[in-house]
Scaffold this active site. Structure first.
Site, PDB file in Angstrom:
ATOM      1  N   GLY A  26      -7.349   0.177  -2.072  1.00 44.94           N
ATOM      2  CA  GLY A  26      -6.092  -0.453  -1.659  1.00 44.94           C
ATOM      3  C   GLY A  26      -5.885  -1.738  -2.429  1.00 44.94           C
ATOM      4  O   GLY A  26      -6.612  -2.038  -3.378  1.00 44.94           O
ATOM      5  N   ALA A  29      -8.881  -3.972  -0.725  1.00 42.46           N
ATOM      6  CA  ALA A  29     -10.258  -3.518  -0.518  1.00 42.46           C
ATOM      7  C   ALA A  29     -10.476  -2.129  -1.090  1.00 42.46           C
ATOM      8  O   ALA A  29      -9.515  -1.400  -1.355  1.00 42.46           O
ATOM      9  CB  ALA A  29     -10.536  -3.485   0.985  1.00 42.46           C
ATOM     10  N   VAL A  31     -12.425   1.418  -0.051  1.00 43.72           N
ATOM     11  CA  VAL A  31     -12.930   2.014   1.176  1.00 43.72           C
ATOM     12  C   VAL A  31     -13.751   3.261   0.821  1.00 43.72           C
ATOM     13  O   VAL A  31     -13.305   4.101   0.040  1.00 43.72           O
ATOM     14  CB  VAL A  31     -11.763   2.367   2.130  1.00 43.72           C
ATOM     15  CG1 VAL A  31     -12.280   2.985   3.407  1.00 43.72           C
ATOM     16  CG2 VAL A  31     -10.951   1.120   2.456  1.00 43.72           C
ATOM     17  N   LYS A  44     -15.709  -0.685   4.248  1.00 40.82           N
ATOM     18  CA  LYS A  44     -14.579  -1.343   3.589  1.00 40.82           C
ATOM     19  C   LYS A  44     -15.105  -2.568   2.846  1.00 40.82           C
ATOM     20  O   LYS A  44     -15.648  -3.487   3.462  1.00 40.82           O
ATOM     21  CB  LYS A  44     -13.533  -1.738   4.633  1.00 40.82           C
ATOM     22  CG  LYS A  44     -12.309  -2.419   4.052  1.00 40.82           C
ATOM     23  CD  LYS A  44     -11.185  -2.513   5.087  1.00 40.82           C
ATOM     24  CE  LYS A  44      -9.992  -3.280   4.525  1.00 40.82           C
ATOM     25  NZ  LYS A  44      -8.858  -3.342   5.456  1.00 40.82           N
ATOM     26  N   GLU A 122     -16.138   3.051  12.250  1.00 42.89           N
ATOM     27  CA  GLU A 122     -15.981   4.475  12.524  1.00 42.89           C
ATOM     28  C   GLU A 122     -15.027   5.097  11.488  1.00 42.89           C
ATOM     29  O   GLU A 122     -14.012   4.479  11.142  1.00 42.89           O
ATOM     30  CB  GLU A 122     -15.369   4.595  13.923  1.00 42.89           C
ATOM     31  CG  GLU A 122     -14.999   5.985  14.351  1.00 42.89           C
ATOM     32  CD  GLU A 122     -14.147   5.966  15.634  1.00 42.89           C
ATOM     33  OE1 GLU A 122     -13.819   7.050  16.119  1.00 42.89           O
ATOM     34  OE2 GLU A 122     -13.823   4.880  16.121  1.00 42.89           O
ATOM     35  N   ASP A 168       0.939  -6.778   9.713  1.00 41.82           N
ATOM     36  CA  ASP A 168       1.231  -5.960   8.520  1.00 41.82           C
ATOM     37  C   ASP A 168       1.314  -4.491   8.934  1.00 41.82           C
ATOM     38  O   ASP A 168       0.822  -3.611   8.243  1.00 41.82           O
ATOM     39  CB  ASP A 168       0.121  -6.164   7.468  1.00 41.82           C
ATOM     40  CG  ASP A 168       0.476  -5.539   6.104  1.00 41.82           C
ATOM     41  OD1 ASP A 168       1.674  -5.442   5.779  1.00 41.82           O
ATOM     42  OD2 ASP A 168      -0.448  -5.148   5.383  1.00 41.82           O
ATOM     43  N   ASN A 173      -0.584   1.718   7.486  1.00 41.00           N
ATOM     44  CA  ASN A 173      -1.718   1.136   8.200  1.00 41.00           C
ATOM     45  C   ASN A 173      -1.913   1.744   9.591  1.00 41.00           C
ATOM     46  O   ASN A 173      -2.467   1.100  10.490  1.00 41.00           O
ATOM     47  CB  ASN A 173      -1.557  -0.391   8.278  1.00 41.00           C
ATOM     48  CG  ASN A 173      -1.864  -1.040   6.938  1.00 41.00           C
ATOM     49  OD1 ASN A 173      -2.627  -0.489   6.138  1.00 41.00           O
ATOM     50  ND2 ASN A 173      -1.257  -2.188   6.683  1.00 41.00           N
ATOM     51  N   ASP A 185      -6.555  -1.784   9.341  1.00 40.36           N
ATOM     52  CA  ASP A 185      -6.208  -2.818   8.359  1.00 40.36           C
ATOM     53  C   ASP A 185      -5.743  -4.120   9.016  1.00 40.36           C
ATOM     54  O   ASP A 185      -4.564  -4.459   8.982  1.00 40.36           O
ATOM     55  CB  ASP A 185      -5.131  -2.258   7.405  1.00 40.36           C
ATOM     56  CG  ASP A 185      -5.107  -3.024   6.099  1.00 40.36           C
ATOM     57  OD1 ASP A 185      -5.947  -3.935   5.925  1.00 40.36           O
ATOM     58  OD2 ASP A 185      -4.251  -2.722   5.254  1.00 40.36           O
TER      59      ASP A 185
END
Ligand SMILES: Nc1ncnc2c1ncn2[C@@H]1O[C@H](COP(=O)(O)OP(=O)(O)OP(=O)(O)O)[C@@H](O)[C@H]1O
Ligand SMILES: [Mg+2]
Length: 287
Positions: A26, A29, A31, A44, A122, A168, A173, A185
């Site tokens: 992203g 980050a 992931v 992440k 998770e 956000d 998200n 997020d």
């Protein structure tokens, strides 16, 4: 796959056994899907501050505090030490928000800790065990859109009851699993009570969701859930099971300025009288 450098410490510490694949890179980050013992989890890895495009903006940081008052003062002064503290506070904000929200019953990934700039959580999956799709990857019938929208509004209410605004929220998200939407997020989540932009962000989050689902259910476009939720919050009447209407009428009652001025005048007069009596009593003692 080859172990990415930033995950080395977690592999060495035995927190991660191996990396299955990279899910997505992203703006903020990378992931990864990772194996931890019996479980498949999500790792992440936040990009360094100068490679992130987000808004590590003052607007989001207002109302955040450091781990103690000295650190909080340093963060406000933006010294080099203060900037380091701000960066740590920014990075740990997501794991803090996840713990808080999971405890409040909001559907977010369960966090499993934050180590060396890596958040372990998770993995949200679809019914085949693959990483779950985002809202933006799924299409809905009219009825499903209304149901998902309503579930997300309930999650937003529950978040606000726990003191946070996402800040956000968008179709990118929110993930969808077999039980419905899961919110992800959250590094920019803001403290609802301590941030002057919280109201604007809550309304923006909710409007984003209503606008998105109005593609499938156009009647959602004209709703005003954000304003309605905030007005309940502000008056101390927001609770997770609240029934909302989607309608909101701005108050038309004008402020009673004259009445307020009369009360202030009366209080000033009373204080003046009290001081005068005090002075008199004082001069009686010291003639
Ligand atoms: N817990 C999770 N379970 C499954 N998939 C996840 C999970 N967390 C993140 N993802 C996937 O990784 C993607 C990026 O995650 P996230 O939105 O948290 O990072 P980001 O870098 O801030 O993203 P961006 O800035 O692009 O919105 C998500 O869109 C989702 O597809
Ligand atoms: Mg994202």
């Amino acid at each position: 796959m080859k172990i990415p450098k930033r995950l080395h410490p977690l592999v060495e510490d035995g927190l991660i056994d191996h990396i299955i694949c990279q899910l997505q890179s992203g703006k903020e980050a990378q992931v990864y899907m990772v194996r931890c013992g019996e479980d498949v989890r999500c790792a992440k890895v936040y990009k360094e501050a100068n490679k992130r495009s987000f808004k590590q903006a003052v607007q989001y940081q207002e109302g955040r505090t450091g781990r103690n008052s000295r650190r909080t003062r340093a963060m406000q002064k933006r010294t080099r030490y203060g900037q380091k503290e701000s960066e740590e506070a920014w990075l740990s904000a997501e794991v803090d928000a996840l713990y808080r929200l999971a405890a409040a019953g909001v559907r977010v990934p369960q966090p499993y800790g934050f180590v060396d700039g890596v958040l372990l959580m998770e993995l949200i999956t679809d019914s085949d065990g693959h990483a779950a799709p985002r809202l933006s990857d799924v299409s809905f019938s009219h009825e499903q859109a209304l149901e998902h929208h309503s579930k997300i509004i309930s999650e937003v209410v529950r978040m606000l009851c726990a003191g946070l605004v996402h800040g956000d929220l968008s179709e990118f998200n929110v993930l969808v699993d077999h039980n419905g939407p899961v919110i992800i997020d959250l590094p920019q989540a803001v403290n609802a009570a301590g941030n002057n932009s919280a109201r604007m962000m809550l309304e923006r989050d909710v409007n984003n969701m209503s606008a998105y689902f109005s593609r499938y259910a156009p009647e959602l476009f004209a709703t005003a859930y954000g304003k309605e939720i905030w007005s309940h919050y502000e008056s101390g009447n927001l609770y997770p099971e609240i029934e909302l209407t989607g309608h909101f009428v701005d108050s038309t009652i004008t402020a009673d300025v004259e009445g307020v001025m009369t009360v202030i005048d009366a209080a000033l007069k009373e204080e003046y009288e009290r001081q005068r009596r005090e002075q008199e009593a004082h001069s009686d003692f010291n003639p």
